[in-house]
Write a protein that holds these residues in place. Structure first.
Motif, PDB file in Angstrom:
ATOM      1  N   ALA A 167      17.188  -4.928  -8.521  1.00 20.71           N
ATOM      2  CA  ALA A 167      17.918  -4.921  -7.251  1.00 20.71           C
ATOM      3  C   ALA A 167      17.841  -6.315  -6.650  1.00 20.71           C
ATOM      4  CB  ALA A 167      17.313  -3.891  -6.297  1.00 20.71           C
ATOM      5  N   ASP A 168      18.733  -6.586  -5.722  1.00 18.17           N
ATOM      6  CA  ASP A 168      18.677  -7.860  -5.016  1.00 18.17           C
ATOM      7  C   ASP A 168      17.388  -7.945  -4.214  1.00 18.17           C
ATOM      8  OD1 ASP A 168      21.167  -8.541  -6.004  1.00 18.17           O
ATOM      9  OD2 ASP A 168      22.241  -7.775  -4.241  1.00 18.17           O
ATOM     10  N   ILE A 169      16.837  -9.149  -4.155  1.00 19.95           N
ATOM     11  CA  ILE A 169      15.603  -9.389  -3.416  1.00 19.95           C
ATOM     12  C   ILE A 169      15.943 -10.374  -2.309  1.00 19.95           C
ATOM     13  CG2 ILE A 169      13.235 -10.253  -3.545  1.00 19.95           C
ATOM     14  CD1 ILE A 169      13.281  -9.444  -6.547  1.00 19.95           C
ATOM     15  N   ASP A 170      16.037  -9.852  -1.094  1.00 22.24           N
ATOM     16  CA  ASP A 170      16.535 -10.637   0.033  1.00 22.24           C
ATOM     17  C   ASP A 170      15.419 -11.000   0.997  1.00 22.24           C
ATOM     18  OD1 ASP A 170      19.222 -10.357  -0.865  1.00 22.24           O
ATOM     19  OD2 ASP A 170      19.298  -8.365   0.055  1.00 22.24           O
ATOM     20  N   GLY A 171      15.560 -12.165   1.610  1.00 15.83           N
ATOM     21  CA  GLY A 171      14.659 -12.566   2.678  1.00 15.83           C
ATOM     22  C   GLY A 171      13.199 -12.456   2.298  1.00 15.83           C
ATOM     23  N   THR A 172      12.411 -11.852   3.184  1.00 18.81           N
ATOM     24  CA  THR A 172      10.984 -11.641   2.926  1.00 18.81           C
ATOM     25  C   THR A 172      10.720 -10.169   2.618  1.00 18.81           C
ATOM     26  OG1 THR A 172      10.590 -11.387   5.311  1.00 18.81           O
ATOM     27  CG2 THR A 172      10.251 -13.591   4.359  1.00 18.81           C
ATOM     28  N   SER A 173      11.658  -9.534   1.951  1.00 18.95           N
ATOM     29  CA  SER A 173      11.530  -8.102   1.665  1.00 18.95           C
ATOM     30  C   SER A 173      10.388  -7.822   0.703  1.00 18.95           C
ATOM     31  CB  SER A 173      12.834  -7.555   1.089  1.00 18.95           C
ATOM     32  OG  SER A 173      13.160  -8.208  -0.116  1.00 18.95           O
ATOM     33  N   SER A 174       9.774  -6.656   0.865  1.00 12.13           N
ATOM     34  CA  SER A 174       8.667  -6.232   0.018  1.00 12.13           C
ATOM     35  C   SER A 174       9.141  -5.963  -1.400  1.00 12.13           C
ATOM     36  CB  SER A 174       8.025  -4.975   0.595  1.00 12.13           C
ATOM     37  OG  SER A 174       7.017  -4.485  -0.266  1.00 12.13           O
ATOM     38  N   LEU A 175       8.241  -6.177  -2.352  1.00 10.79           N
ATOM     39  CA  LEU A 175       8.516  -5.845  -3.749  1.00 10.79           C
ATOM     40  C   LEU A 175       8.005  -4.459  -4.108  1.00 10.79           C
ATOM     41  CD1 LEU A 175       7.692  -9.314  -5.327  1.00 10.79           C
ATOM     42  CD2 LEU A 175       9.957  -8.290  -5.033  1.00 10.79           C
ATOM     43  N   LEU A 176       7.441  -3.748  -3.140  1.00 11.72           N
ATOM     44  CA  LEU A 176       7.069  -2.348  -3.316  1.00 11.72           C
ATOM     45  C   LEU A 176       8.089  -1.505  -2.558  1.00 11.72           C
ATOM     46  CD1 LEU A 176       3.170  -2.291  -2.907  1.00 11.72           C
ATOM     47  CD2 LEU A 176       4.550  -2.866  -4.916  1.00 11.72           C
ATOM     48  N   SER A 177       8.832  -0.704  -3.262  1.00 13.14           N
ATOM     49  CA  SER A 177       9.909   0.072  -2.656  1.00 13.14           C
ATOM     50  C   SER A 177       9.403   1.396  -2.089  1.00 13.14           C
ATOM     51  CB  SER A 177      11.006   0.355  -3.684  1.00 13.14           C
ATOM     52  OG  SER A 177      11.952   1.265  -3.168  1.00 13.14           O
ATOM     53  N   SER A 178       9.707   1.633  -0.816  1.00 11.08           N
ATOM     54  CA  SER A 178       9.394   2.919  -0.174  1.00 11.08           C
ATOM     55  C   SER A 178      10.651   3.760   0.017  1.00 11.08           C
ATOM     56  CB  SER A 178       8.714   2.676   1.182  1.00 11.08           C
ATOM     57  OG  SER A 178       7.477   2.012   1.018  1.00 11.08           O
ATOM     58  N   ASP A 179      11.684   3.507  -0.781  1.00 10.20           N
ATOM     59  CA  ASP A 179      12.951   4.222  -0.627  1.00 10.20           C
ATOM     60  C   ASP A 179      12.788   5.732  -0.803  1.00 10.20           C
ATOM     61  OD1 ASP A 179      14.229   1.869  -0.118  1.00 10.20           O
ATOM     62  OD2 ASP A 179      15.218   1.709  -2.078  1.00 10.20           O
ATOM     63  N   LYS A 180      11.953   6.140  -1.753  1.00  6.60           N
ATOM     64  CA  LYS A 180      11.757   7.576  -1.970  1.00  6.60           C
ATOM     65  C   LYS A 180      11.153   8.223  -0.719  1.00  6.60           C
ATOM     66  CE  LYS A 180       9.258  10.922  -4.855  1.00  6.60           C
ATOM     67  NZ  LYS A 180       8.263  11.109  -5.943  1.00  6.60           N
ATOM     68  N   ALA A 181      10.198   7.548  -0.089  1.00  8.69           N
ATOM     69  CA  ALA A 181       9.585   8.093   1.126  1.00  8.69           C
ATOM     70  C   ALA A 181      10.586   8.140   2.268  1.00  8.69           C
ATOM     71  CB  ALA A 181       8.365   7.263   1.522  1.00  8.69           C
ATOM     72  N   ARG A 182      11.462   7.161   2.334  1.00  5.30           N
ATOM     73  CA  ARG A 182      12.499   7.174   3.369  1.00  5.30           C
ATOM     74  C   ARG A 182      13.420   8.377   3.177  1.00  5.30           C
ATOM     75  NH1 ARG A 182      13.208   2.238   6.135  1.00  5.30           N
ATOM     76  NH2 ARG A 182      11.963   0.517   5.310  1.00  5.30           N
ATOM     77  N   GLU A 183      13.785   8.640   1.916  1.00  3.95           N
ATOM     78  CA  GLU A 183      14.738   9.709   1.636  1.00  3.95           C
ATOM     79  C   GLU A 183      14.130  11.094   1.803  1.00  3.95           C
ATOM     80  OE1 GLU A 183      16.625   9.296  -2.139  1.00  3.95           O
ATOM     81  OE2 GLU A 183      17.110   7.181  -1.831  1.00  3.95           O
ATOM     82  N   LEU A 184      12.941  11.319   1.262  1.00  7.80           N
ATOM     83  CA  LEU A 184      12.372  12.666   1.232  1.00  7.80           C
ATOM     84  C   LEU A 184      11.460  12.983   2.420  1.00  7.80           C
ATOM     85  CD1 LEU A 184      11.561  13.234  -2.545  1.00  7.80           C
ATOM     86  CD2 LEU A 184      13.634  13.796  -1.261  1.00  7.80           C
ATOM     87  N   LEU A 185      10.869  11.951   3.010  1.00  5.54           N
ATOM     88  CA  LEU A 185       9.945  12.185   4.123  1.00  5.54           C
ATOM     89  C   LEU A 185      10.525  11.778   5.476  1.00  5.54           C
ATOM     90  CD1 LEU A 185       6.599  10.820   2.587  1.00  5.54           C
ATOM     91  CD2 LEU A 185       7.460  13.176   2.553  1.00  5.54           C
ATOM     92  N   GLY A 186      11.552  10.948   5.458  1.00  5.88           N
ATOM     93  CA  GLY A 186      12.022  10.375   6.708  1.00  5.88           C
ATOM     94  C   GLY A 186      11.130   9.259   7.209  1.00  5.88           C
ATOM     95  N   TYR A 187      10.368   8.646   6.295  1.00  4.86           N
ATOM     96  CA  TYR A 187       9.483   7.532   6.637  1.00  4.86           C
ATOM     97  C   TYR A 187      10.312   6.366   7.171  1.00  4.86           C
ATOM     98  CZ  TYR A 187       6.477   3.458   5.614  1.00  4.86           C
ATOM     99  OH  TYR A 187       5.771   2.300   5.689  1.00  4.86           O
ATOM    100  N   ALA A 188       9.942   5.870   8.350  1.00  9.10           N
ATOM    101  CA  ALA A 188      10.683   4.783   8.990  1.00  9.10           C
ATOM    102  C   ALA A 188       9.685   3.825   9.630  1.00  9.10           C
ATOM    103  CB  ALA A 188      11.647   5.339  10.029  1.00  9.10           C
ATOM    104  N   PRO A 189       9.180   2.849   8.879  1.00 12.84           N
ATOM    105  CA  PRO A 189       8.157   1.941   9.411  1.00 12.84           C
ATOM    106  C   PRO A 189       8.663   1.178  10.626  1.00 12.84           C
ATOM    107  CG  PRO A 189       9.039   1.138   7.319  1.00 12.84           C
ATOM    108  CD  PRO A 189       9.549   2.528   7.492  1.00 12.84           C
ATOM    109  N   GLU A 190       7.779   1.015  11.606  1.00 11.89           N
ATOM    110  CA  GLU A 190       8.139   0.409  12.887  1.00 11.89           C
ATOM    111  C   GLU A 190       7.380  -0.875  13.183  1.00 11.89           C
ATOM    112  OE1 GLU A 190       7.158   3.511  15.574  1.00 11.89           O
ATOM    113  OE2 GLU A 190       8.915   4.744  15.088  1.00 11.89           O
ATOM    114  N   HIS A 191       6.343  -1.185  12.402  1.00 11.70           N
ATOM    115  CA  HIS A 191       5.442  -2.278  12.763  1.00 11.70           C
ATOM    116  C   HIS A 191       5.433  -3.371  11.695  1.00 11.70           C
ATOM    117  CE1 HIS A 191       3.838   0.154  16.040  1.00 11.70           C
ATOM    118  NE2 HIS A 191       3.835   1.156  15.190  1.00 11.70           N
TER     119      HIS A 191
END
Length: 288
Positions: free
Chosen positions: A256-280
């Motif tokens: 996948a594209d690696i933009d800016g200072t984005s993490s190399l550990l993907s939490s996409d599955k947690a976003r989709e199935l848990l509704g995980y939305a980091p705020e900090h």
């Protein structure tokens, strides 16, 4: 009100989890060897030795003057990293505590269990056995590289079978990145010594967002075993992530594209199935 016992609730992540659950209306009980320095006043502390199955079973079935049943378990207690005790002592302590918690929860008919797995299952620390592609996700077989991560692999395998035995059971292993809180952020960013953070691809998780992931896991309408990578969406660096990849891990496949200072550990599955939305992010606490 849902009663949740939190093992290891006096640790860095545990304190954030206890606070978050308490603030969201849960009836929280803190289980640990030592008291928490800042637990909410209404949260009871119970001293426990998790290596003693009898104590664990007692804690999950009821304690006089405390409670008579448990609805859910959050298991965070462990020796938190390799090198702190001898290897076999580490894996013996951590796996024994986990099998005691898992089995006692089954006997107590607790159907909702969340525990701290680890980013180290993803081929971390980086080295000869680095992850097969970037960003890293949950889609490849775990590859533990230490006694600590081997223990986490054993725990996840146990969870697969516990949920196979009981189709109503939910067991969620959260593969947390390196847990940080506000006291850690004055040392950020790590641009002056990026080598020091290559071990986990410059990733981290704010303890408050880790606590959110725990709560979302408890609330998720899931059954069976699931593992989720839980990381902050940015790195511990100001250097663009793609520059770090090109310098330190240029030979890993990029999916996948690696933009800016984005993490190399993907939490996409947690976003989709848990509704995980980091705020900090540490960037909100920078001093310069």
């Amino acid at each position: 009100m849902t009663r949740v016992v939190v093992t290891g609730g006096s640790g860095k992540l545990g304190r954030a989890v206890v606070r978050d659950l308490d603030e969201h209306g849960y009836d929280v009980v803190l289980l640990d060897r030592v008291p928490s320095p800042d637990k909410p006043e209404r949260v009871p502390f119970v001293r426990i030795d998790l290596s003693d199955y009898g104590q664990v079973l007692g804690a999950l079935t009821g304690i006089d003057d405390r409670y008579d049943s448990v609805d859910a378990v959050v298991h965070l207690a462990a020796v938190p990293a390799p090198g702190q005790v001898p290897d076999v002592a580490l894996i013996t302590n951590n796996v024994t505590a986990s099998i005691n918690v898992f089995h006692a929860a089954r006997v107590a008919k607790v159907k909702n269990l969340v525990w701290a797995s680890s980013e180290t299952l993803l081929g971390i620390p980086m080295g000869e056995h680095h992850p097969p592609y970037l960003p890293v996700d949950e889609e490849f077989a775990v590859r533990p590289q230490s006694s600590y991560s081997l223990g986490k692999a054993v725990e996840e395998e146990m969870a697969r079978h516990f949920t196979r035995w009981d189709p109503e059971l939910k067991m969620i292993g959260l593969r947390f990145s390196n847990v940080m809180d506000e006291t850690d952020y004055p040392a950020f960013p790590w641009d002056a010594s990026p080598e020091a953070k290559t071990f986990n691809l410059w990733s981290y998780i704010d303890s408050r967002d880790g606590a959110q992931a725990v709560r979302k896991s408890l609330e998720a309408d899931l059954t069976g075993f699931e593992a989720f990578v839980i990381a902050s969406p940015d790195t511990v660096m100001d250097t663009p992530t793609i520059e770090l990849v090109d310098r330190f891990v240029p030979d890993i496949e990029r999916r996948a594209d690696i933009d800016g200072t984005s993490s190399l550990l993907s939490s996409d599955k947690a976003r989709e199935l848990l509704g995980y939305a980091p705020e900090h992010t540490w960037r909100n606490h920078r001093t310069s």
